[in-house]
Design an enzyme around this catalytic site. Structure first.
Site, short mmCIF file in Angstrom:
data_model
loop_
_atom_site.label_atom_id
_atom_site.label_comp_id
_atom_site.label_asym_id
_atom_site.label_seq_id
_atom_site.Cartn_x
_atom_site.Cartn_y
_atom_site.Cartn_z
CB THR A 122 -0.78 0.21 0.78
OG1 THR A 122 -1.93 -1.34 1.00
CG2 THR A 122 -1.39 1.34 1.15
CE LYS A 145 -6.48 -1.00 -1.33
NZ LYS A 145 -6.23 -2.28 0.09
CE LYS A 147 -6.19 2.33 1.91
NZ LYS A 147 -7.31 1.56 1.84
CD GLU A 198 -9.94 -1.75 -1.92
OE1 GLU A 198 -10.52 -1.78 -0.60
OE2 GLU A 198 -9.22 -2.17 -2.01
CG ASP A 221 -13.33 -2.33 1.73
OD1 ASP A 221 -13.11 -3.13 2.60
OD2 ASP A 221 -11.61 -2.02 2.01
CE LYS A 243 -10.46 -4.39 4.25
NZ LYS A 243 -10.38 -2.79 4.19
CB CYS A 271 -5.53 -6.72 5.81
SG CYS A 271 -4.36 -6.35 5.70
#
Length: 324
Positions: A122, A145, A147, A198, A221, A243, A271
């Site tokens: 991330t 990934k 953000k 996502e 998510d 998750k 997670c």
């Protein structure tokens, strides 16, 4: 033999800071449940999450208040709602069963031999140039990934792609896009060959996903917690991010993954930011996943020992000394 339950509230420093659309933090606060049957102890870690109305205090109170009489994983699902508290106890029960019976959680889940998995890494939300620099430093990872945070995301995606022209990218908006910027952001994702998008829109405000073209698979998510949420995703999402803290443990998550797969969804296992104890059951859950995002310990300044072994982008299955 009767069960006893203890818990520990722990704080683990994050390496630098972890920033998403909802804010930034420098530590991960976790709760570890210890279930004992007299001879053996099972452990489970959870991460209380404010987005879902949880605090460390409220989750600790839920854990302390659970009825231990006749407790097993199925009765637990009736005694506690899905969420972090149930996750900690459920994973502790899995660990206790494995240690008591001399089996492994992987075997109980149908995986005779758990294998190493490639996890995404991330990149925290920041300016386009900062994210491009962070991506370049993390270039040894095989999947990144990003953000994202809403306005300016098109520039962020393009900047990272320019810095890392060949690495596979997935993006996570954490509900920060709106009807005013989603098309622009989608175009940037298409141009940059993003492989997964996502939760672009807020949960409950995502109807327009039914009508617009999906330039990449769109993953639920915040819109997905348990089996009960699957019906509401039809036509809007192509993938689901399962998750343990949302589902309320490995027991529910296994059923959720099976049903989501039966309905044709791509499976992502994600997670919260926690230690290897939180990731360990998720590594077992992720054995057949399409996308794995279990980099929580890599974002910490230090991890618990013994922890999971990360070799480059690969995370090894947990040892019995850690969990399961």
């Amino acid at each position: 033999m009767s069960l006893s339950l203890d818990l520990a509230v722990e704080s683990w420093p994050i390496a630098g800071s972890f920033t998403i659309s909802r804010g930034s933090r420098t530590e991960a606060k976790v709760i570890v449940a210890h279930l004992k049957d007299g001879s053996h102890t099972g452990r489970g870690e959870c991460v209380p999450y404010p987005r879902y109305g949880e605090t460390v205090e409220s989750v600790a109170e839920q854990i302390r208040g659970v009825d231990l009489e006749g407790l097993d994983r199925e009765t637990l699902r009736k005694r506690l709602p899905a969420g972090a508290a149930r996750n900690a106890i459920d994973c502790a029960l899995w660990d206790l069963e494995a240690k008591r019976d001399g089996t492994s959680a992987a075997d109980r889940c149908g995986h005779m031999v758990a294998r190493p998995l490639e996890t995404a890494y991330t990149i925290s939300l920041g300016s386009p140039s900062d994210m491009a620099s962070a991506a370049h430093r993390a270039g040894h990872n095989h999947v990144l990934k990003l953000k994202l945070g809403g306005e300016g995301d098109a520039e962020r995606v393009r900047a990272v792609r320019a810095a890392m022209p060949h690495v596979p990218l997935i993006v996570d908006a954490n509900e920060s896009w709106s009807e005013h910027n989603i098309l622009e952001n989608m175009r940037a994702c298409a141009e940059s060959h993003v492989q997964l998008i996502e939760q672009p829109l807020p949960a409950g405000e995502d109807e327009m996903l039914r009508e617009m073209p999906h330039v990449a698979p769109i993953c639920a998510d915040e819109s997905l917690h348990t089996l009960a949420d699957l019906d509401g995703l039809t036509g809007k999402y192509d993938a689901v991010n399962v998750k343990l803290d949302k589902a309320g443990g490995l027991t529910e998550a296994l059923e959720l993954v099976r049903e989501a797969r039966r309905r044709g969804y791509l499976i992502m296992i994600g997670c919260m930011v926690g230690t290897s104890l939180a990731m360990a059951p998720a590594v077992i859950l992720a054995q057949d996943a399409d996308v794995v995002d279990l980099d929580g310990p890599l974002l910490l300044a230090r991890d618990r020992q013994p922890g999971l072994v990360y070799v480059g982008s690969l995370v090894e299955p947990p040892t019995p000394q850690l969990w399961g």
